[in-house]
Design an enzyme around this catalytic site. Structure first.
Site, mmCIF file in Angstrom:
data_model
loop_
_atom_site.group_PDB
_atom_site.id
_atom_site.type_symbol
_atom_site.label_atom_id
_atom_site.label_comp_id
_atom_site.label_asym_id
_atom_site.label_seq_id
_atom_site.Cartn_x
_atom_site.Cartn_y
_atom_site.Cartn_z
ATOM 1 N N LYS A 1 1.556 -3.159 6.733
ATOM 2 C CA LYS A 1 2.081 -3.398 5.457
ATOM 3 C C LYS A 1 3.823 -3.096 5.471
ATOM 4 O O LYS A 1 4.489 -3.774 4.788
ATOM 5 C CB LYS A 1 1.419 -2.265 4.730
ATOM 6 C CG LYS A 1 -0.210 -2.642 4.134
ATOM 7 C CD LYS A 1 -0.343 -4.028 3.652
ATOM 8 C CE LYS A 1 -1.645 -4.213 3.106
ATOM 9 N NZ LYS A 1 -1.892 -5.428 2.600
ATOM 10 N N SER B 1 0.752 -1.298 0.253
ATOM 11 C CA SER B 1 -0.134 0.153 0.031
ATOM 12 C C SER B 1 1.011 1.290 -0.075
ATOM 13 O O SER B 1 1.946 1.251 0.486
ATOM 14 C CB SER B 1 -0.884 -0.239 1.220
ATOM 15 O OG SER B 1 -1.662 1.023 1.595
ATOM 16 N N TYR C 1 -2.952 -0.101 10.358
ATOM 17 C CA TYR C 1 -2.918 -0.909 8.941
ATOM 18 C C TYR C 1 -1.786 -0.655 8.271
ATOM 19 O O TYR C 1 -1.003 -1.698 7.627
ATOM 20 C CB TYR C 1 -4.309 -0.417 8.286
ATOM 21 C CG TYR C 1 -4.185 -0.815 6.637
ATOM 22 C CD1 TYR C 1 -4.306 -2.049 6.399
ATOM 23 C CD2 TYR C 1 -3.881 0.246 5.840
ATOM 24 C CE1 TYR C 1 -4.338 -2.234 5.008
ATOM 25 C CE2 TYR C 1 -3.803 -0.123 4.600
ATOM 26 C CZ TYR C 1 -4.192 -1.270 4.023
ATOM 27 O OH TYR C 1 -3.777 -1.659 2.704
#
Length: 338
Positions: free
Chosen positions: A152, A124, A148
């Site tokens: 990643k 991402s 989040y």
């Protein structure tokens, strides 16, 4: 190649399954359907014109993951599986770290034991934090503004550490803002509950599920005062996964990051008015206060993907809106439960 697609029933995963099949690869899906519905698979099989083997379990289950690799011989893995809502990650960070990191650990162990050496990872643009724009793959250090994003960044570091020890070839695909839907209107983005992203929210306003769009601030230092983001059609994104998979053996290093985006910024109101063009009439919106943590603008430098993968985004903002509207019209309440 025979490719295991984890999270293959999800939004990006499902479109990539079709792109892989169209490119001549055999696909097996593993998905626990936590963020998707089993009815997606039937539609994929209709579109692909063939059965698609599916294993329904959570990849954090080490024993089930091992049994899958015992039963099937894979040439590569495309790894989408994971929780992905920024706001939810702030509310439940332990769940996000447990699930996103745990599934990757389980998958890597099985790959190492069964000599599967190729992996394409769904990363991402959140790993760039507030880096200068346009975002470039060689920016360091990676950072994030929420759990989040940190999952990643952490997974990327795990891949960099593990790849040399096990002879892996890994492409890290850093997405920007995937939107759009398959041109058939049979598969598209179906967020559970209140959408976290702009495009599905606009689509739900257009179809009458929500009264209006709330625009979070119109006083940013951008052309029209609203935030600018880099949008990419999910079909272009799916093609990027195929290009990365087929380039793995020729990569200049064992682990390599690639930006997949359009390379330009589009504002909230520009996207909104493009959707109005797709619908054919004006839609209601209201400007409210800024949302904490929103950056004014960011977009990708896509030169590396163009030069090394031979990939560029082809579809326009109007294409993205037209395909999203077709999907939403045909599926006003998303995928059916059964």
């Amino acid at each position: 190649m025979k490719v295991l697609v984890s999270g293959g029933a999800g939004y990006i995963g499902s479109h990539t399954v079709l792109a892989l099949i169209a490119s001549g690869h055999d696909v097996v899906v593993v998905d626990d359907f936590a963020n998707s519905k089993p009815t997606v698979i039937a539609r994929l099989e209709t579109l692909a014109g063939r059965p698609i083997p599916v294993h329904a379990f959570d990849l954090t289950d080490v024993d089930k993951t091992e049994r899958l690799f015992d039963a099937e011989r894979f040439d590569a893995v495309v790894h989408f599986a994971g929780f992905k809502a920024v706001g939810e990650s702030v509310e439940n960070p332990l769940d996000y770290y447990t699930n996103n990191l745990g599934s990757t650990f389980s998958l890597l162990r099985a790959m190492a034991r069964h000599d599967v050496r190729r992996l394409v990872f769904s990363s991402s643009a959140t790993v760039y934090g507030d880096a200068p724009v346009p975002y470039r793959e060689d920016h360091e250090p990676l950072t994030a503004a929420n759990p989040y994003g940190w999952t990643k960044a952490m997974q990327e570091q795990v891949f960099r550490d593990v790849a040399p020890a096990h002879g892996l070839r890994i492409a890290l695909l850093r997405y920007f803002n995937p939107v759009g839907a398959h041109p058939s209107g049979m598969i598209g983005e179906d967020p559970q509950g209140r959408p976290n992203n702009l495009m599905p929210f606009i689509a739900q306003v257009a179809v009458g599920r929500r009264p209006e769009l709330e625009v979070f601030g119109d006083d940013y230092p951008t052309a029209d005062g609203t935030c600018e983001r880099d949008y990419i059609h999910v079909e272009d994104l799916a093609r990027g996964h195929v290009a990365a998979l087929e380039h793995l053996d020729a990569m200049v290093e064992p682990v390599r990051a690639f930006n997949l985006g359009g390379g330009v910024g589009t504002s909230v109101l520009e996207l909104f008015h493009a959707f109005e063009r797709a619908v054919g009439h004006e839609l209601p919106y209201r400007v409210v206060g800024r949302r904490p943590g929103d950056l004014p603008a960011y977009w990708a430098d896509t030169a590396r993907a163009r030069e090394e993968l031979g990939w560029v985004a082809e579809k326009t903002i109007d294409d993205m809106c037209a395909d999203t509207w077709r999907w939403q019209q045909q599926n006003p309440n998303g995928f059916p439960d059964a």
